[in-house]
Design a protein around this motif. Structure first.
Motif, PDB file in Angstrom:
ATOM      1  N   PRO A  53       0.821  -1.212   0.000  1.00  8.27           N
ATOM      2  CA  PRO A  53       0.000   0.000   0.000  1.00  8.27           C
ATOM      3  C   PRO A  53       0.853   1.259   0.000  1.00  8.27           C
ATOM      4  N   GLU A  54       0.238   2.362  -0.408  1.00 15.05           N
ATOM      5  CA  GLU A  54       0.927   3.646  -0.323  1.00 15.05           C
ATOM      6  C   GLU A  54       1.024   4.093   1.124  1.00 15.05           C
ATOM      7  N   THR A  55      -0.045   3.809   1.894  1.00 15.86           N
ATOM      8  CA  THR A  55      -0.054   4.130   3.320  1.00 15.86           C
ATOM      9  C   THR A  55      -0.618   2.928   4.082  1.00 15.86           C
ATOM     10  N   PHE A  56      -0.476   2.972   5.371  1.00 14.32           N
ATOM     11  CA  PHE A  56      -1.000   1.908   6.217  1.00 14.32           C
ATOM     12  C   PHE A  56      -2.182   2.416   7.042  1.00 14.32           C
ATOM     13  N   ASP A  57      -2.888   3.395   6.478  1.00 14.10           N
ATOM     14  CA  ASP A  57      -4.044   3.989   7.149  1.00 14.10           C
ATOM     15  C   ASP A  57      -5.127   2.958   7.462  1.00 14.10           C
ATOM     16  N   SER A  58      -5.248   1.944   6.625  1.00 17.17           N
ATOM     17  CA  SER A  58      -6.293   0.946   6.855  1.00 17.17           C
ATOM     18  C   SER A  58      -6.109   0.266   8.209  1.00 17.17           C
ATOM     19  N   PHE A  59      -4.873   0.023   8.607  1.00 13.39           N
ATOM     20  CA  PHE A  59      -4.630  -0.592   9.915  1.00 13.39           C
ATOM     21  C   PHE A  59      -4.961   0.395  11.037  1.00 13.39           C
ATOM     22  N   HIS A  60      -4.679   1.661  10.805  1.00 17.39           N
ATOM     23  CA  HIS A  60      -5.042   2.683  11.789  1.00 17.39           C
ATOM     24  C   HIS A  60      -6.562   2.734  11.950  1.00 17.39           C
ATOM     25  N   GLN A  61      -7.280   2.619  10.843  1.00 17.16           N
ATOM     26  CA  GLN A  61      -8.746   2.646  10.895  1.00 17.16           C
ATOM     27  C   GLN A  61      -9.290   1.430  11.641  1.00 17.16           C
ATOM     28  N   LEU A  62      -8.712   0.264  11.412  1.00 20.34           N
ATOM     29  CA  LEU A  62      -9.133  -0.939  12.149  1.00 20.34           C
ATOM     30  C   LEU A  62      -8.875  -0.761  13.644  1.00 20.34           C
ATOM     31  N   LYS A  63      -7.729  -0.199  13.965  1.00 23.86           N
ATOM     32  CA  LYS A  63      -7.372   0.033  15.370  1.00 23.86           C
ATOM     33  C   LYS A  63      -8.345   1.017  16.017  1.00 23.86           C
ATOM     34  N   GLU A  64      -8.676   2.096  15.337  1.00 22.35           N
ATOM     35  CA  GLU A  64      -9.600   3.086  15.884  1.00 22.35           C
ATOM     36  C   GLU A  64     -11.003   2.497  16.059  1.00 22.35           C
ATOM     37  N   PHE A  65     -11.434   1.702  15.103  1.00 23.96           N
ATOM     38  CA  PHE A  65     -12.727   1.036  15.214  1.00 23.96           C
ATOM     39  C   PHE A  65     -12.742   0.148  16.462  1.00 23.96           C
ATOM     40  N   THR A  66     -11.678  -0.578  16.672  1.00 26.70           N
ATOM     41  CA  THR A  66     -11.583  -1.487  17.811  1.00 26.70           C
ATOM     42  C   THR A  66     -11.566  -0.725  19.123  1.00 26.70           C
ATOM     43  N   LYS A  67     -10.847   0.380  19.170  1.00 23.84           N
ATOM     44  CA  LYS A  67     -10.834   1.201  20.387  1.00 23.84           C
ATOM     45  C   LYS A  67     -12.241   1.717  20.701  1.00 23.84           C
ATOM     46  N   ASN A  68     -12.960   2.143  19.671  1.00 20.55           N
ATOM     47  CA  ASN A  68     -14.332   2.606  19.869  1.00 20.55           C
ATOM     48  C   ASN A  68     -15.230   1.472  20.372  1.00 20.55           C
ATOM     49  N   GLN A  69     -15.056   0.278  19.800  1.00 22.36           N
ATOM     50  CA  GLN A  69     -15.850  -0.873  20.236  1.00 22.36           C
ATOM     51  C   GLN A  69     -15.527  -1.237  21.685  1.00 22.36           C
ATOM     52  N   PHE A  70     -14.261  -1.127  22.046  1.00 21.83           N
ATOM     53  CA  PHE A  70     -13.854  -1.390  23.427  1.00 21.83           C
ATOM     54  C   PHE A  70     -14.526  -0.404  24.378  1.00 21.83           C
ATOM     55  N   ASN A  71     -14.504   0.869  24.016  1.00 18.93           N
ATOM     56  CA  ASN A  71     -15.128   1.898  24.857  1.00 18.93           C
ATOM     57  C   ASN A  71     -16.634   1.681  24.997  1.00 18.93           C
ATOM     58  N   LEU A  72     -17.284   1.265  23.915  1.00 18.91           N
ATOM     59  CA  LEU A  72     -18.713   0.952  23.985  1.00 18.91           C
ATOM     60  C   LEU A  72     -18.967  -0.226  24.917  1.00 18.91           C
ATOM     61  N   LYS A  73     -18.099  -1.216  24.861  1.00 22.73           N
ATOM     62  CA  LYS A  73     -18.231  -2.385  25.735  1.00 22.73           C
ATOM     63  C   LYS A  73     -18.050  -1.996  27.193  1.00 22.73           C
ATOM     64  N   VAL A  74     -17.091  -1.129  27.473  1.00 19.66           N
ATOM     65  CA  VAL A  74     -16.866  -0.657  28.838  1.00 19.66           C
ATOM     66  C   VAL A  74     -18.117   0.043  29.359  1.00 19.66           C
ATOM     67  N   GLU A  75     -18.708   0.904  28.533  1.00 17.37           N
ATOM     68  CA  GLU A  75     -19.931   1.602  28.931  1.00 17.37           C
ATOM     69  C   GLU A  75     -21.082   0.627  29.140  1.00 17.37           C
ATOM     70  N   GLU A  76     -21.170  -0.358  28.289  1.00 16.88           N
ATOM     71  CA  GLU A  76     -22.220  -1.382  28.419  1.00 16.88           C
ATOM     72  C   GLU A  76     -22.084  -2.128  29.750  1.00 16.88           C
ATOM     73  N   VAL A  77     -20.878  -2.485  30.107  1.00 20.76           N
ATOM     74  CA  VAL A  77     -20.628  -3.206  31.356  1.00 20.76           C
ATOM     75  C   VAL A  77     -20.912  -2.307  32.559  1.00 20.76           C
ATOM     76  N   LYS A  78     -20.540  -1.037  32.478  1.00 20.27           N
ATOM     77  CA  LYS A  78     -20.791  -0.091  33.558  1.00 20.27           C
ATOM     78  C   LYS A  78     -22.271   0.048  33.866  1.00 20.27           C
ATOM     79  N   HIS A  79     -23.055   0.031  32.809  1.00 20.60           N
ATOM     80  CA  HIS A  79     -24.481   0.285  32.965  1.00 20.60           C
ATOM     81  C   HIS A  79     -25.324  -1.002  32.979  1.00 20.60           C
ATOM     82  N   GLY A  80     -24.634  -2.115  33.149  1.00 20.46           N
ATOM     83  CA  GLY A  80     -25.286  -3.383  33.373  1.00 20.46           C
ATOM     84  C   GLY A  80     -25.989  -3.944  32.212  1.00 20.46           C
TER      85      GLY A  80
END
Length: 100
Positions: free
Chosen positions: A73-100
């Protein structure tokens, strides 16, 4: 997840290899599988794109080109996007667990 994923992406940046790109996406799939309790490792990129957020469409297509097309690839932005998506999913999961 983050350190292992970042390590493989850094390897890719220093010398492109379709095999390392595949290892990176496998690390991502395994983590997402644990996080979401969905069988990411059994899904193809197309199935993930169809079942998940549209945010994953472009990054997964790009990674597939690296792996199956053996195209650096010209850039490796796609991996950055996968990482950001995963971080967002992790944060959503944390909120889900907090609120039962």
């Amino acid at each position: 997840f983050l350190s292992r994923f970042d390590e493989t992406v850094e390897k890719l940046k220093s010398g492109f290899s379709p095999e390392v790109a595949e290892v990176s996406v496998t690390i991502w799939k395994k983590y997402m599988e644990e996080l979401s309790s969905r069988p990411y490792t059994k899904f193809t990129s197309r199935e993930i794109r169809e079942q998940e957020s549209s945010e994953l469409g472009q990054p997964l297509r790009s990674v597939d080109k690296m792996i199956y097309g053996r195209l650096a690839p010209e850039t490796f932005d796609s991996f950055h996007q996968l990482k950001e998506f995963t971080k967002n999913q992790f944060n959503l999961k944390v909120e889900e667990v907090k609120h039962g």
